[in-house]
Design an enzyme around this catalytic site. Structure first.
Site, PDB file in Angstrom:
ATOM      1  CG  HIS A 100      90.546  61.847  25.315  1.00 58.89           C
ATOM      2  ND1 HIS A 100      90.170  61.177  26.456  1.00 58.89           N
ATOM      3  CD2 HIS A 100      91.815  62.274  25.523  1.00 58.89           C
ATOM      4  CE1 HIS A 100      91.167  61.202  27.323  1.00 58.89           C
ATOM      5  NE2 HIS A 100      92.180  61.862  26.792  1.00 58.89           N
ATOM      6  CG  ASP A 103      87.450  59.293  24.937  1.00 62.51           C
ATOM      7  OD1 ASP A 103      88.377  58.511  24.681  1.00 62.51           O
ATOM      8  OD2 ASP A 103      87.541  60.245  25.734  1.00 62.51           O
TER       9      ASP A 103
END
Length: 435
Positions: A100, A103
């Site tokens: 993501h 992240d």
């Protein structure tokens, strides 16, 4: 260059079933040929950036137990995290990773800063991919953690949130394309409701359809060749999610004319939360023509929530990969380990051991599935069970006869069928012989 985080651990090798080395593969042999193809090319393993490097180990009753040197909201910490992640990828030998946006980058003050941070990290990822040979299985946007998404992203009652989310997805698709990503995933963790008292269901579904249509339109506009995937989940964090399961997603795609544009990324844990087996969701996706990829993990069957543990049930894996093989195998998809360490698994080597065990379990499942397929162990009994439909009367029932004509034939021929055994125990014993 080593970051030092993993100490003197060496690259994980295949040592065979007799090995007792916890840092070696016993069953996953990347170059082993299964059904005419390398095992690595069948399984297409990927490491999840979020659980492996961004998750702090917290739960609703306690803070983070993991103490990682990159746990801060700074760009330098994000760069260190990237160094550690790619070192881990090289040690493990899985060919893919997934992430993501949140992240890999710090949380900025606004959309522009988020985009700048993401692009800075993507520059680093490009270089590291070239150096290591790692590939991106899929990218995605985190549209659920930030407080702006409390009421959803695509389904938020505030159009500004919809716009912010759409802009974020645009930047994440751009990043995925730059990195050669083979898919782009949408998981609607907040796309649902807590109560119908404050929810316009019709409006929210239409908004979600519009959002997905924008994603598909942009994919074609920029020439992104990857597959758009939706990941079903029935609940958690939302009480009721709109992408509940494979059947629900298919109905949604059909309603908005997207069934030929979007496929599903199926997570085992989410299937269990929805009251299904993993095998069921895979079989249904295959049957409906929307099977795309897998998020591999398992749930604790007693806890009732999404525990995201590494897989360790070989019979379940055999039946899952049997469905994957029936679907013709993965095309752009793969097996992403959406699994995280337990709170008490603090050591860096625990991260390797968890993935090694999961990869070995999947390898055993794949090999059992391949043998069942080659031997016709399940397909032959299935063909026998439905053989009557290949006969003249069975074919006429499916095309040609009207309801009154069928009734006439039943009476004229005195059709009075008696049940036949479904042989479930026999088939279950067959599966056990292969695993």
């Amino acid at each position: 260059m080593s970051t030092g985080f993993f100490g003197d651990i060496q690259k994980v090798r295949y040592e065979g079933p007799e090995s007792d080395n916890p840092l070696a593969f016993r069953h996953y042999n990347a170059d082993e040929i299964v059904l005419g193809k390398r095992m690595e090319d069948h399984l297409r393993f990927a490491v999840a950036y979020w659980h492996s490097f961004a998750w702090e180990g917290g739960d609703p009753f306690g803070g983070r137990p993991f103490d990682r040197p990159w746990f801060s909201n700074e760009i330098d910490a994000a760069k260190l995290k990237a160094d550690v992640a790619f070192e881990f990828f090289s040690l493990l030998g899985a060919p893919y990773y997934c992430f993501h946006d949140a992240d890999v980058r710090p949380e900025g003050r606004n959309f522009a800063e988020n985009t700048r941070y993401l692009n800075e990290i993507v520059d680093i990822f490009e270089k590291k991919q070239a150096e290591t040979g790692m590939k991106l299985l899929w990218g995605t946007a985190n549209l659920f953690s930030n407080r702006r998404y409390m009421a959803g992203a695509a389904t938020n009652p505030d159009p500004d949130v919809f716009a912010f989310a759409a802009a974020t997805v645009k930047t994440c698709i751009d990043a995925t394309k730059r990195l050669g990503g083979e898919n782009y995933v949408l998981w609607g963790g907040r796309e649902g409701y807590e109560t119908l008292l404050n929810t316009d269901l019709s409006r929210e579904l239409d908004h979600m359809g519009r959002f997905l249509s924008l994603v598909v339109e942009y994919k074609h506009k920029i020439g992104f060749k990857g597959t758009i995937l939706i990941e079903p989940k029935p609940q958690e964090p939302t009480k009721h999610q709109y992408d509940y399961d494979v059947a629900t997603v298919y109905g949604f795609l059909k309603r908005y004319g997207l069934e030929n544009e979007v496929k599903v990324n199926i997570e085992q844990g989410h299937a269990i939360l929805a009251g299904h087996s993993f095998e069921h969701e895979l079989a249904l996706a295959r049957t409906l023509g929307i099977f795309g990829s897998i998020d591999m993990n398992r749930n604790d069957y007693q806890s009732g929530w999404d525990t995201d543990q590494f897989p360790n049930n070989v019979p379940e894996m055999a039946l899952a990969y049997y469905q994957v093989l029936l679907a013709g195998g993965f095309t752009t998809g793969g097996t992403n380990f959406d699994a995280k360490l337990r709170r008490q698994s603090l050591d860096p080597q625990d991260l390797l051991i968890g993935h090694i065990g999961g990869m070995d379990c999947c390898a055993r499942g794949l090999k059992a599935a391949a043998r069942m397929l080659e031997d016709g162990a399940l397909s032959k009994p299935l063909d026998e069970r439905y053989a009557g439909w290949n006969g003249e009367f069975g074919k006429r029932l499916l095309s040609g006869l009207s309801l009154d004509q069928i009734a006439g034939e039943v009476e004229a021929k005195d059709i009075n069928p008696q049940p036949k055994s479904g042989r479930q125990e026999y088939l279950e014993n067959i599966v056990n012989r292969y695993v």
